[in-house]
Design a protein around this motif. Sequence first.
Motif, PDB file in Angstrom:
ATOM      1  N   MET A   1       0.863  -1.198   0.000  1.00  0.00           N
ATOM      2  CA  MET A   1       0.000   0.000   0.000  1.00  0.00           C
ATOM      3  C   MET A   1       0.891   1.236   0.000  1.00  0.00           C
ATOM      4  SD  MET A   1      -3.295   0.645   2.366  1.00  0.00           S
ATOM      5  CE  MET A   1      -4.524   0.516   1.066  1.00  0.00           C
ATOM      6  N   PRO A   2       0.612   2.234  -0.867  1.00  0.00           N
ATOM      7  CA  PRO A   2       1.533   3.377  -1.013  1.00  0.00           C
ATOM      8  C   PRO A   2       1.395   4.435   0.075  1.00  0.00           C
ATOM      9  CG  PRO A   2       0.205   3.028  -3.010  1.00  0.00           C
ATOM     10  CD  PRO A   2      -0.412   2.205  -1.924  1.00  0.00           C
ATOM     11  N   THR A   3       2.525   4.938   0.528  1.00  0.00           N
ATOM     12  CA  THR A   3       2.600   6.201   1.259  1.00  0.00           C
ATOM     13  C   THR A   3       3.350   7.178   0.372  1.00  0.00           C
ATOM     14  OG1 THR A   3       2.523   5.293   3.501  1.00  0.00           O
ATOM     15  CG2 THR A   3       3.663   7.384   3.221  1.00  0.00           C
ATOM     16  N   VAL A   4       2.751   8.345   0.147  1.00  0.00           N
ATOM     17  CA  VAL A   4       3.407   9.374  -0.652  1.00  0.00           C
ATOM     18  C   VAL A   4       4.151  10.310   0.289  1.00  0.00           C
ATOM     19  CG1 VAL A   4       3.071  11.298  -2.250  1.00  0.00           C
ATOM     20  CG2 VAL A   4       1.705   9.210  -2.478  1.00  0.00           C
ATOM     21  N   TYR A   5       5.428  10.513  -0.016  1.00  0.00           N
ATOM     22  CA  TYR A   5       6.285  11.447   0.725  1.00  0.00           C
ATOM     23  C   TYR A   5       6.388  12.702  -0.125  1.00  0.00           C
ATOM     24  CZ  TYR A   5      10.643  12.984   3.130  1.00  0.00           C
ATOM     25  OH  TYR A   5      11.594  13.665   3.845  1.00  0.00           O
ATOM     26  N   ALA A   6       5.813  13.799   0.359  1.00  0.00           N
ATOM     27  CA  ALA A   6       5.875  15.067  -0.378  1.00  0.00           C
ATOM     28  C   ALA A   6       6.317  16.155   0.585  1.00  0.00           C
ATOM     29  CB  ALA A   6       4.515  15.414  -0.963  1.00  0.00           C
ATOM     30  N   THR A   7       6.952  17.195   0.064  1.00  0.00           N
ATOM     31  CA  THR A   7       7.301  18.339   0.901  1.00  0.00           C
ATOM     32  C   THR A   7       6.601  19.576   0.360  1.00  0.00           C
ATOM     33  OG1 THR A   7       9.328  18.670  -0.378  1.00  0.00           O
ATOM     34  CG2 THR A   7       9.525  17.427   1.663  1.00  0.00           C
ATOM     35  N   ALA A   8       6.460  20.576   1.241  1.00  0.00           N
ATOM     36  CA  ALA A   8       5.781  21.821   0.850  1.00  0.00           C
ATOM     37  C   ALA A   8       6.203  22.914   1.813  1.00  0.00           C
ATOM     38  CB  ALA A   8       4.266  21.640   0.915  1.00  0.00           C
ATOM     39  N   PRO A   9       6.055  24.190   1.387  1.00  0.00           N
ATOM     40  CA  PRO A   9       6.234  25.274   2.356  1.00  0.00           C
ATOM     41  C   PRO A   9       5.249  25.072   3.513  1.00  0.00           C
ATOM     42  CG  PRO A   9       6.082  26.136   0.109  1.00  0.00           C
ATOM     43  CD  PRO A   9       5.727  24.687   0.046  1.00  0.00           C
ATOM     44  N   ARG A  10       5.684  25.380   4.746  1.00  0.00           N
ATOM     45  CA  ARG A  10       4.858  25.118   5.928  1.00  0.00           C
ATOM     46  C   ARG A  10       3.478  25.751   5.805  1.00  0.00           C
ATOM     47  NH1 ARG A  10       2.409  22.794   8.380  1.00  0.00           N
ATOM     48  NH2 ARG A  10       2.384  22.096  10.532  1.00  0.00           N
TER      49      ARG A  10
ATOM     50  N   ILE B   1       7.690  14.693  -4.767  1.00  0.00           N
ATOM     51  CA  ILE B   1       6.536  13.787  -4.647  1.00  0.00           C
ATOM     52  C   ILE B   1       7.061  12.391  -4.957  1.00  0.00           C
ATOM     53  CG2 ILE B   1       4.224  13.171  -5.478  1.00  0.00           C
ATOM     54  CD1 ILE B   1       3.844  16.070  -6.389  1.00  0.00           C
ATOM     55  N   GLU B   2       7.072  11.534  -3.931  1.00  0.00           N
ATOM     56  CA  GLU B   2       7.631  10.194  -4.103  1.00  0.00           C
ATOM     57  C   GLU B   2       6.705   9.158  -3.480  1.00  0.00           C
ATOM     58  OE1 GLU B   2      12.082   9.871  -4.460  1.00  0.00           O
ATOM     59  OE2 GLU B   2      11.896  11.021  -2.607  1.00  0.00           O
ATOM     60  N   ARG B   3       6.687   7.985  -4.079  1.00  0.00           N
ATOM     61  CA  ARG B   3       5.843   6.896  -3.583  1.00  0.00           C
ATOM     62  C   ARG B   3       6.695   5.777  -2.977  1.00  0.00           C
ATOM     63  NH1 ARG B   3       1.917   3.021  -7.392  1.00  0.00           N
ATOM     64  NH2 ARG B   3       1.945   1.228  -5.996  1.00  0.00           N
ATOM     65  N   PHE B   4       6.374   5.415  -1.726  1.00  0.00           N
ATOM     66  CA  PHE B   4       7.014   4.285  -1.044  1.00  0.00           C
ATOM     67  C   PHE B   4       5.929   3.264  -0.733  1.00  0.00           C
ATOM     68  CE2 PHE B   4       9.742   7.899  -0.375  1.00  0.00           C
ATOM     69  CZ  PHE B   4      11.010   7.380  -0.514  1.00  0.00           C
ATOM     70  N   ASP B   5       6.186   2.001  -1.048  1.00  0.00           N
ATOM     71  CA  ASP B   5       5.174   0.962  -0.833  1.00  0.00           C
ATOM     72  C   ASP B   5       5.484   0.149   0.420  1.00  0.00           C
ATOM     73  OD1 ASP B   5       3.913   1.820  -3.073  1.00  0.00           O
ATOM     74  OD2 ASP B   5       4.114  -0.046  -4.209  1.00  0.00           O
ATOM     75  N   ALA B   6       4.506   0.093   1.303  1.00  0.00           N
ATOM     76  CA  ALA B   6       4.622  -0.776   2.473  1.00  0.00           C
ATOM     77  C   ALA B   6       4.598  -2.227   2.006  1.00  0.00           C
ATOM     78  CB  ALA B   6       3.478  -0.514   3.447  1.00  0.00           C
ATOM     79  N   VAL B   7       5.356  -3.078   2.695  1.00  0.00           N
ATOM     80  CA  VAL B   7       5.309  -4.511   2.379  1.00  0.00           C
ATOM     81  C   VAL B   7       4.235  -5.208   3.209  1.00  0.00           C
ATOM     82  CG1 VAL B   7       7.690  -4.645   1.606  1.00  0.00           C
ATOM     83  CG2 VAL B   7       7.180  -5.056   4.011  1.00  0.00           C
ATOM     84  N   ASP B   8       3.743  -4.519   4.229  1.00  0.00           N
ATOM     85  CA  ASP B   8       2.618  -5.054   5.006  1.00  0.00           C
ATOM     86  C   ASP B   8       1.897  -3.886   5.673  1.00  0.00           C
ATOM     87  OD1 ASP B   8       1.120  -7.349   6.102  1.00  0.00           O
ATOM     88  OD2 ASP B   8       1.841  -6.611   8.029  1.00  0.00           O
ATOM     89  N   THR B   9       0.584  -4.014   5.798  1.00  0.00           N
ATOM     90  CA  THR B   9      -0.256  -2.991   6.437  1.00  0.00           C
ATOM     91  C   THR B   9      -1.306  -3.707   7.275  1.00  0.00           C
ATOM     92  OG1 THR B   9       0.037  -1.462   4.562  1.00  0.00           O
ATOM     93  CG2 THR B   9      -1.853  -1.070   6.000  1.00  0.00           C
ATOM     94  N   LEU B  10      -1.586  -3.203   8.465  1.00  0.00           N
ATOM     95  CA  LEU B  10      -2.659  -3.783   9.290  1.00  0.00           C
ATOM     96  C   LEU B  10      -3.930  -3.854   8.440  1.00  0.00           C
ATOM     97  CD1 LEU B  10      -3.032  -4.513  12.446  1.00  0.00           C
ATOM     98  CD2 LEU B  10      -4.390  -2.412  12.469  1.00  0.00           C
ATOM     99  N   GLU B  11      -4.537  -5.027   8.382  1.00  0.00           N
ATOM    100  CA  GLU B  11      -5.604  -5.272   7.424  1.00  0.00           C
ATOM    101  C   GLU B  11      -6.771  -4.284   7.589  1.00  0.00           C
ATOM    102  OE1 GLU B  11      -3.843  -7.409   9.138  1.00  0.00           O
ATOM    103  OE2 GLU B  11      -2.826  -8.451   7.510  1.00  0.00           O
ATOM    104  N   ALA B  12      -7.188  -4.028   8.823  1.00  0.00           N
ATOM    105  CA  ALA B  12      -8.332  -3.124   9.042  1.00  0.00           C
ATOM    106  C   ALA B  12      -7.995  -1.708   8.570  1.00  0.00           C
ATOM    107  CB  ALA B  12      -8.720  -3.116  10.520  1.00  0.00           C
ATOM    108  N   TYR B  13      -6.742  -1.304   8.726  1.00  0.00           N
ATOM    109  CA  TYR B  13      -6.331   0.030   8.276  1.00  0.00           C
ATOM    110  C   TYR B  13      -6.300   0.099   6.744  1.00  0.00           C
ATOM    111  CZ  TYR B  13      -3.830   4.426   7.964  1.00  0.00           C
ATOM    112  OH  TYR B  13      -3.481   5.725   7.669  1.00  0.00           O
ATOM    113  N   ALA B  14      -5.774  -0.941   6.125  1.00  0.00           N
ATOM    114  CA  ALA B  14      -5.746  -0.981   4.653  1.00  0.00           C
ATOM    115  C   ALA B  14      -7.170  -0.933   4.098  1.00  0.00           C
ATOM    116  CB  ALA B  14      -5.019  -2.243   4.172  1.00  0.00           C
ATOM    117  N   ASP B  15      -8.089  -1.642   4.734  1.00  0.00           N
ATOM    118  CA  ASP B  15      -9.483  -1.614   4.285  1.00  0.00           C
ATOM    119  C   ASP B  15     -10.060  -0.210   4.392  1.00  0.00           C
ATOM    120  OD1 ASP B  15      -9.322  -4.328   3.860  1.00  0.00           O
ATOM    121  OD2 ASP B  15     -10.391  -4.888   5.693  1.00  0.00           O
ATOM    122  N   TRP B  16      -9.749   0.455   5.494  1.00  0.00           N
ATOM    123  CA  TRP B  16     -10.270   1.814   5.714  1.00  0.00           C
ATOM    124  C   TRP B  16      -9.723   2.783   4.643  1.00  0.00           C
ATOM    125  CZ3 TRP B  16      -7.406   6.223   7.382  1.00  0.00           C
ATOM    126  CH2 TRP B  16      -8.205   7.355   7.580  1.00  0.00           C
TER     127      TRP B  16
END
Lengths: 101, 101, 101
Positions: free
Chosen positions: B1-10, B80-95
């Motif tokens: 499941m992807p987490t996007v790492y992005a930066t921006a001015p505060r 803007i970069e995409r990192f993929d988790a190799v595992d995610t708590l199932e209930a969280y992934a569903d949400w």
Amino acid sequence: MPTVYATAPRDAADDLARFLVENRLAACVNVVDCDSVYRWDGTLYDDEAEAILFAKTTAERYPDLKRELEAEHPDDVPCIERFDAVDTLEAYADWVGREVR
Amino acid sequence: MPTVYATAPRDAADDLARFLVENRLAACVNVVDCDSVYRWDGTLYDDEAEAILFAKTTAERYPDLKRELEAEHPDDVPCIERFDAVDTLEAYADWVGREVR
Amino acid sequence: MPTVYATAPRDAADDLARFLVENRLAACVNVVDCDSVYRWDGTLYDDEAEAILFAKTTAERYPDLKRELEAEHPDDVPCIERFDAVDTLEAYADWVGREVR
């Protein structure tokens, strides 16, 4: 494209970030304040004066970054880890590549 | 499941985080203050008013998130970069999956 | 080597970090303050009292960490995700392995 996750004492983190960018080992370093909880020699520590460095580099420059960051780092056993993005905005990847060449 | 790492001015980070969630491009965005050290046009910058956005999304929605975040972003060349988790708590992934549908 | 990305209410984060280290589920946890933007039951939230935990563990201990962190966590559906480094400083990896054994 690699992002290096490293930790450092808070008062050394900015100097390490500048070291990486000045020596073209990373194009950009994001420095984040953190607390670190860990055990060392059997004692539990909760160190509120640490920081995480997220350093943006290339696969080609990563071995140099790892070696030179370890040498420059004040800790004996620093956390230095490489995580690879599966996708990066193309213009940003191009910029990182130019900056660390 | 992807987490996007992005930066921006505060001062743009909260609006971008809300934009992503309101448009169901991400289920959740964690916004972290950071300093950014980088070189631009030959000058070294140490910008203390930046933020990292960690945006939780799905593989299906990632292309839309990438395109729309780039369009909405105040910087010309945003990280803007995409990192993929190799595992995610199932209930969280569903949400996450339900929220970005 | 796995890094677990988990979030928690700020006032629970330090206790969760200590729980993980005391029970040798993680060798080290970096705790970072964050704002979290998300939708729950149709309402958009912007929660400024959250934290991200970056927990350093091994592949062997990850299933235990996941199960015990979910059980200990105050939220019904916590974010618990595993990201694997493609490289880790050898001395640091050795230390993590010893601490979670």
